[in-house]
Design a protein around this motif. Structure first.
Motif, mmCIF file in Angstrom:
data_model
loop_
_atom_site.group_PDB
_atom_site.id
_atom_site.type_symbol
_atom_site.label_atom_id
_atom_site.label_comp_id
_atom_site.label_asym_id
_atom_site.label_seq_id
_atom_site.Cartn_x
_atom_site.Cartn_y
_atom_site.Cartn_z
ATOM 1 N N ALA A 40 2.268 -2.986 3.194
ATOM 2 C CA ALA A 40 3.126 -2.159 4.061
ATOM 3 C C ALA A 40 3.621 -2.968 5.259
ATOM 4 O O ALA A 40 4.793 -2.870 5.640
ATOM 5 C CB ALA A 40 2.371 -0.922 4.525
ATOM 6 N N ARG A 41 2.756 -3.784 5.851
ATOM 7 C CA ARG A 41 3.168 -4.618 6.992
ATOM 8 C C ARG A 41 4.218 -5.630 6.559
ATOM 9 O O ARG A 41 5.210 -5.849 7.239
ATOM 10 C CB ARG A 41 1.969 -5.318 7.604
ATOM 11 C CG ARG A 41 2.363 -6.352 8.665
ATOM 12 C CD ARG A 41 1.361 -6.456 9.750
ATOM 13 N NE ARG A 41 1.585 -7.604 10.621
ATOM 14 C CZ ARG A 41 2.484 -7.650 11.595
ATOM 15 N NH1 ARG A 41 3.244 -6.606 11.829
ATOM 16 N NH2 ARG A 41 2.608 -8.726 12.337
ATOM 17 N N ARG A 42 3.996 -6.264 5.407
ATOM 18 C CA ARG A 42 4.983 -7.235 4.912
ATOM 19 C C ARG A 42 6.330 -6.560 4.655
ATOM 20 O O ARG A 42 7.374 -7.119 4.983
ATOM 21 C CB ARG A 42 4.476 -7.915 3.642
ATOM 22 C CG ARG A 42 3.484 -9.028 3.918
ATOM 23 C CD ARG A 42 3.293 -9.934 2.719
ATOM 24 N NE ARG A 42 2.937 -9.221 1.495
ATOM 25 C CZ ARG A 42 1.697 -8.875 1.156
ATOM 26 N NH1 ARG A 42 0.691 -9.155 1.959
ATOM 27 N NH2 ARG A 42 1.467 -8.258 0.014
ATOM 28 N N TYR A 43 6.308 -5.358 4.073
ATOM 29 C CA TYR A 43 7.564 -4.651 3.823
ATOM 30 C C TYR A 43 8.285 -4.337 5.134
ATOM 31 O O TYR A 43 9.507 -4.485 5.229
ATOM 32 C CB TYR A 43 7.327 -3.353 3.051
ATOM 33 C CG TYR A 43 7.023 -3.539 1.581
ATOM 34 C CD1 TYR A 43 7.185 -4.764 0.946
ATOM 35 C CD2 TYR A 43 6.569 -2.479 0.823
ATOM 36 C CE1 TYR A 43 6.909 -4.921 -0.396
ATOM 37 C CE2 TYR A 43 6.287 -2.629 -0.527
ATOM 38 C CZ TYR A 43 6.460 -3.859 -1.132
ATOM 39 O OH TYR A 43 6.191 -4.016 -2.458
ATOM 40 N N ALA A 44 7.533 -3.899 6.136
ATOM 41 C CA ALA A 44 8.140 -3.584 7.436
ATOM 42 C C ALA A 44 8.745 -4.840 8.062
ATOM 43 O O ALA A 44 9.862 -4.812 8.592
ATOM 44 C CB ALA A 44 7.112 -2.958 8.363
ATOM 45 N N LEU A 45 8.019 -5.953 7.995
ATOM 46 C CA LEU A 45 8.533 -7.208 8.543
ATOM 47 C C LEU A 45 9.735 -7.703 7.743
ATOM 48 O O LEU A 45 10.706 -8.197 8.313
ATOM 49 C CB LEU A 45 7.429 -8.271 8.568
ATOM 50 C CG LEU A 45 6.360 -8.069 9.632
ATOM 51 C CD1 LEU A 45 5.172 -8.980 9.365
ATOM 52 C CD2 LEU A 45 6.928 -8.319 11.019
ATOM 53 N N VAL A 76 5.464 -14.596 7.178
ATOM 54 C CA VAL A 76 4.839 -15.674 6.409
ATOM 55 C C VAL A 76 3.326 -15.663 6.637
ATOM 56 O O VAL A 76 2.549 -15.845 5.694
ATOM 57 C CB VAL A 76 5.472 -17.038 6.768
ATOM 58 C CG1 VAL A 76 4.706 -18.188 6.154
ATOM 59 C CG2 VAL A 76 6.932 -17.073 6.328
ATOM 60 N N ARG A 77 2.895 -15.412 7.854
ATOM 61 C CA ARG A 77 1.456 -15.330 8.142
ATOM 62 C C ARG A 77 0.793 -14.146 7.446
ATOM 63 O O ARG A 77 -0.403 -14.171 7.201
ATOM 64 C CB ARG A 77 1.220 -15.212 9.644
ATOM 65 C CG ARG A 77 1.423 -16.500 10.373
ATOM 66 C CD ARG A 77 1.072 -16.343 11.824
ATOM 67 N NE ARG A 77 1.331 -17.569 12.535
ATOM 68 C CZ ARG A 77 1.540 -17.643 13.826
ATOM 69 N NH1 ARG A 77 1.501 -16.550 14.568
ATOM 70 N NH2 ARG A 77 1.772 -18.800 14.403
ATOM 71 N N ALA A 78 1.576 -13.126 7.131
ATOM 72 C CA ALA A 78 1.048 -11.952 6.425
ATOM 73 C C ALA A 78 1.131 -12.164 4.912
ATOM 74 O O ALA A 78 1.125 -11.209 4.145
ATOM 75 C CB ALA A 78 1.820 -10.704 6.843
#
Length: 136
Positions: A40-45, A76-78
Motif C-alpha cells: 500500500a505504501r509503495r502504491y501511494a508513493l 525505492v527504499r520501500a
C-alpha cells in the motif's frame, strides 16, 4: 560491519545514485529510520511519482521537484523498482506549468533524459525570475 535491513546489501548498493559513494555507504552502514515497505505504501508513493500534478510556474516546479525526488527515493527504499527515465520524463512533463506555447512544449519534449529536462526547467525558471543586480 552492521548491515541495513532495508533490503539486501546488493539491492541497497544497486539502488544507490551513481557516483554518490556517501549515499551507498549510508545505505549499507547506517540504519535508516524504520520505513514501511508495504505494498500500500509503495502504491501511494508510485501515485505521487507518476501523478505529480501541474505547477503554476517554473519556480513552483523547481520546489516540487525536490519533494518528487524524495518520493522516488522513498519508493525505492520501500522495495519499489527504480522508475525508468522515460517514466520520469513523462511525469515531469505533467508538472509543467499550464498555458505553455506549443513551441515551449516542443522544447520540453525535445529533452532526451529526465536530467536534461530538469536542467531545461531550471533554465526557464532562471529566465523568468527577476534578476537582482548588486552593482555598488
Amino acid at each position: 560491519m552492521p548491515l541495513s535491513s532495508a533490503g539486501t546489501v546488493e539491492t541497497d548498493y544497486e539502488n544507490g545514485e551513481t557516483l554518490n559513494g556517501l549515499e551507498a555507504w549510508r545505505r549499507l552502514v547506517v540504519r535508516p529510520r524504520v520505513e514501511s515497505r508495504s505494498v500500500a505504501r509503495r502504491y501511494a508513493l508510485r501515485d505521487k511519482i507518476n501523478l505529480p500534478g501541474q505547477c503554476k510556474s517554473f519556480g513552483e516546479m523547481m520546489d516540487r521537484l525536490v519533494d518528487w525526488r524524495k518520493d522516488i527515493t522513498d519508493y525505492v527504499r520501500a522495495d519499489g523498482p527504480s522508475p525508468p527515465d522515460e517514466d520520469l520524463r513523462h511525469a515531469m512533463i505533467k508538472m509543467l506549468p499550464g498555458g505553455l506555447s506549443l513551441e515551449m512544449l516542443g522544447k520540453a519534449h525535445a529533452n532526451e533524459t529526465s536530467e536534461d529536462l530538469e536542467d531545461w526547467v531550471r533554465l526557464q525558471d532562471e529566465l523568468q525570475s527577476p534578476r537582482l543586480d548588486f552593482d555598488v
